[in-house]
Motif scaffolding. Structure first.
Motif, PDB file in Angstrom:
ATOM      1  N   ASP A   1       6.401  32.566   7.922  1.00  0.00           N
ATOM      2  CA  ASP A   1       6.427  34.014   8.142  1.00  0.00           C
ATOM      3  C   ASP A   1       6.119  34.256   9.623  1.00  0.00           C
ATOM      4  O   ASP A   1       5.967  33.306  10.398  1.00  0.00           O
ATOM      5  CB  ASP A   1       5.406  34.701   7.215  1.00  0.00           C
ATOM      6  CG  ASP A   1       5.797  36.155   6.916  1.00  0.00           C
ATOM      7  OD1 ASP A   1       6.687  36.702   7.603  1.00  0.00           O
ATOM      8  OD2 ASP A   1       5.186  36.764   6.007  1.00  0.00           O
ATOM      9  N   MET A   2       6.007  35.494  10.029  1.00  0.00           N
ATOM     10  CA  MET A   2       5.917  35.763  11.475  1.00  0.00           C
ATOM     11  C   MET A   2       4.651  36.514  11.911  1.00  0.00           C
ATOM     12  O   MET A   2       4.187  36.365  13.043  1.00  0.00           O
ATOM     13  CB  MET A   2       7.166  36.540  11.883  1.00  0.00           C
ATOM     14  CG  MET A   2       7.590  36.293  13.309  1.00  0.00           C
ATOM     15  SD  MET A   2       9.229  36.932  13.604  1.00  0.00           S
ATOM     16  CE  MET A   2       9.370  36.559  15.345  1.00  0.00           C
ATOM     17  N   GLU A   3       4.094  37.334  10.994  1.00  0.00           N
ATOM     18  CA  GLU A   3       2.954  38.170  11.389  1.00  0.00           C
ATOM     19  C   GLU A   3       1.736  37.324  11.760  1.00  0.00           C
ATOM     20  O   GLU A   3       0.899  37.757  12.550  1.00  0.00           O
ATOM     21  CB  GLU A   3       2.599  39.147  10.262  1.00  0.00           C
ATOM     22  CG  GLU A   3       3.638  40.237  10.020  1.00  0.00           C
ATOM     23  CD  GLU A   3       4.794  39.804   9.126  1.00  0.00           C
ATOM     24  OE1 GLU A   3       4.922  38.582   8.845  1.00  0.00           O
ATOM     25  OE2 GLU A   3       5.568  40.678   8.707  1.00  0.00           O
TER      26      GLU A   3
ATOM     27  N   HIS B   1      10.724  35.459   7.148  1.00  0.00           N
ATOM     28  CA  HIS B   1      10.326  36.793   7.634  1.00  0.00           C
ATOM     29  C   HIS B   1      11.531  37.731   7.803  1.00  0.00           C
ATOM     30  O   HIS B   1      12.523  37.364   8.439  1.00  0.00           O
ATOM     31  CB  HIS B   1       9.592  36.679   8.963  1.00  0.00           C
ATOM     32  CG  HIS B   1       9.365  38.003   9.619  1.00  0.00           C
ATOM     33  ND1 HIS B   1       8.374  38.874   9.202  1.00  0.00           N
ATOM     34  CD2 HIS B   1      10.036  38.639  10.611  1.00  0.00           C
ATOM     35  CE1 HIS B   1       8.435  39.980   9.941  1.00  0.00           C
ATOM     36  NE2 HIS B   1       9.443  39.862  10.792  1.00  0.00           N
TER      37      HIS B   1
ATOM     38  N   HIS C   1       0.283  36.154   6.579  1.00  0.00           N
ATOM     39  CA  HIS C   1      -0.583  37.310   6.855  1.00  0.00           C
ATOM     40  C   HIS C   1      -1.337  37.720   5.595  1.00  0.00           C
ATOM     41  O   HIS C   1      -0.992  37.312   4.489  1.00  0.00           O
ATOM     42  CB  HIS C   1       0.264  38.484   7.370  1.00  0.00           C
ATOM     43  CG  HIS C   1       1.366  38.853   6.440  1.00  0.00           C
ATOM     44  ND1 HIS C   1       1.176  39.631   5.333  1.00  0.00           N
ATOM     45  CD2 HIS C   1       2.674  38.496   6.420  1.00  0.00           C
ATOM     46  CE1 HIS C   1       2.319  39.754   4.684  1.00  0.00           C
ATOM     47  NE2 HIS C   1       3.246  39.065   5.321  1.00  0.00           N
TER      48      HIS C   1
ATOM     49  N   HIS D   1       0.141  43.428   4.863  1.00  0.00           N
ATOM     50  CA  HIS D   1       1.013  44.087   3.883  1.00  0.00           C
ATOM     51  C   HIS D   1       1.322  43.077   2.780  1.00  0.00           C
ATOM     52  O   HIS D   1       1.000  41.883   2.915  1.00  0.00           O
ATOM     53  CB  HIS D   1       2.319  44.586   4.535  1.00  0.00           C
ATOM     54  CG  HIS D   1       3.245  43.485   4.967  1.00  0.00           C
ATOM     55  ND1 HIS D   1       3.060  42.782   6.140  1.00  0.00           N
ATOM     56  CD2 HIS D   1       4.335  42.947   4.372  1.00  0.00           C
ATOM     57  CE1 HIS D   1       4.007  41.870   6.248  1.00  0.00           C
ATOM     58  NE2 HIS D   1       4.795  41.936   5.180  1.00  0.00           N
TER      59      HIS D   1
HETATM   60 ZN   LIG Z   1       6.790  38.739   7.557  1.00  0.00          ZN
END
Ligand SMILES: [Zn+2]
Length: 300
Positions: A35-37, A87, A131, A143
């Motif tokens: 993922d990226m966050e 993501h 995240h 989220h």
């Molecule tokens: Zn994400």
């Protein structure tokens, strides 16, 4: 008589040792969901959205974090690595910048989304750049699946971040999660759900939802390599995560209109104006229905 006793003893010892010897020689295959966050450097939506000029930097940090983890895995002797870009559009990792020894799953939609490509052939799963769940303290871009639609997701009464929902998909295939990288709060949530043995690498400490204190880049890259190496070394100690059936899924949405279409599906009950609930015996079936309900809510 003595000879027969000796033969029995040898075969007995061999039958005990053989399964563990076979397990040790089994090629280690690791699955990465990225993922990226929770990537180092990221603090704002602009850095993870394709329509912003800040996105290029986010992508670069993402592939650097992933490549560091891959280097640790290769040093530990892992033979096969599959990376699933997980993501948004799922087209964030520039394919040519990823370590050329690994397989990349890119693009969206995919039936198992952030866990597409997982099956029982893998020895372990690593979550990179993950995240915290919606409604967390001091955690970057917290989220759960959809910021626009989801207030909370509960499985068997327990509120779940994406890491828990996805760990149970790996658990469905009897594959344990061995490591997670992200901010400090995400690492804390991961250990509380998946157990203290989980290897976590904190890349930043959240100050708020849109601000963090970054650990020095050099140190983070070193910790990502070492973490991956250590996780593989003790891979036999990890247990797959799978809550016990039947599975009660509860989806709390932000607004009451977001529950209206989902409530039309057989099996789904609208227990409160903005809350949908259903039960399944099979976890994957439940996960897929959950995705449909979130998509309907987001489109409302
Ligand atoms: Zn994400």
């Amino acid at each position: 008589m003595k000879k027969i006793f000796f033969i029995l003893l040898v075969t007995g010892v061999l039958s005990l040792l053989l399964p563990s010897l076979i397990a040790q020689t089994k090629p280690v295959k690791i699955y990465l969901s990225v993922d990226m966050e929770g990537i180092w450097g990221v603090v704002h939506g602009n850095q993870v959205s394709a329509d912003s000029p800040e996105y290029a930097a986010g992508r670069r940090w993402m592939v650097e974090d992933v490549n560091a983890v891959i280097n640790g895995l290769l040093e530990a002797g892992v033979q096969e690595i599959v990376v699933n870009d997980s993501h948004g559009s799922m087209r964030n990792i520039p394919a040519h910048e990823l370590n050329p020894k690994v397989t990349l799953i890119s693009g969206s939609p995919k039936p198992l989304s952030m866990m597409e490509g997982i099956d029982e052939s893998f020895s372990g799963v690593i979550f990179v750049g993950y995240h915290a769940r919606a409604g967390s303290y001091a955690s970057i871009l917290d989220h759960t699946i959809s910021g626009a639609a989801v207030y909370a997701i509960k499985i068997n009464g327990q509120e779940m971040p994406e890491l828990g929902i996805n760990a149970a998909i790996a658990g469905y295939y009897r594959v344990p999660v061995i490591m997670l990288t992200g901010d400090a709060e995400t690492c804390r949530q991961a250990k509380s759900i998946l157990g203290e043995k989980l290897v976590t690498v904190t890349v930043k400490e959240g100050v708020g939802r849109y601000a963090a204190r970054m650990l020095p880049r050099e140190l983070v890259l070193k910790k990502l390599i070492e973490g991956a190496r250590d996780a593989v070394k003790k891979i036999s100690e990890f247990k797959p995560f799978l809550p016990s059936p039947p599975y009660d899924f509860e989806l709390q949405l932000h607004n009451s209109n977001q529950a209206e279409l989902g409530a039309l599906i057989p099996l789904v009950k609208r227990i409160e104006p903005r809350t949908l609930k259903f039960q399944t015996k099979d976890y994957l079936e439940g996960f897929k229905l959950l995705r449909v309900l979130i998509a309907l809510a987001a489109a409302s």
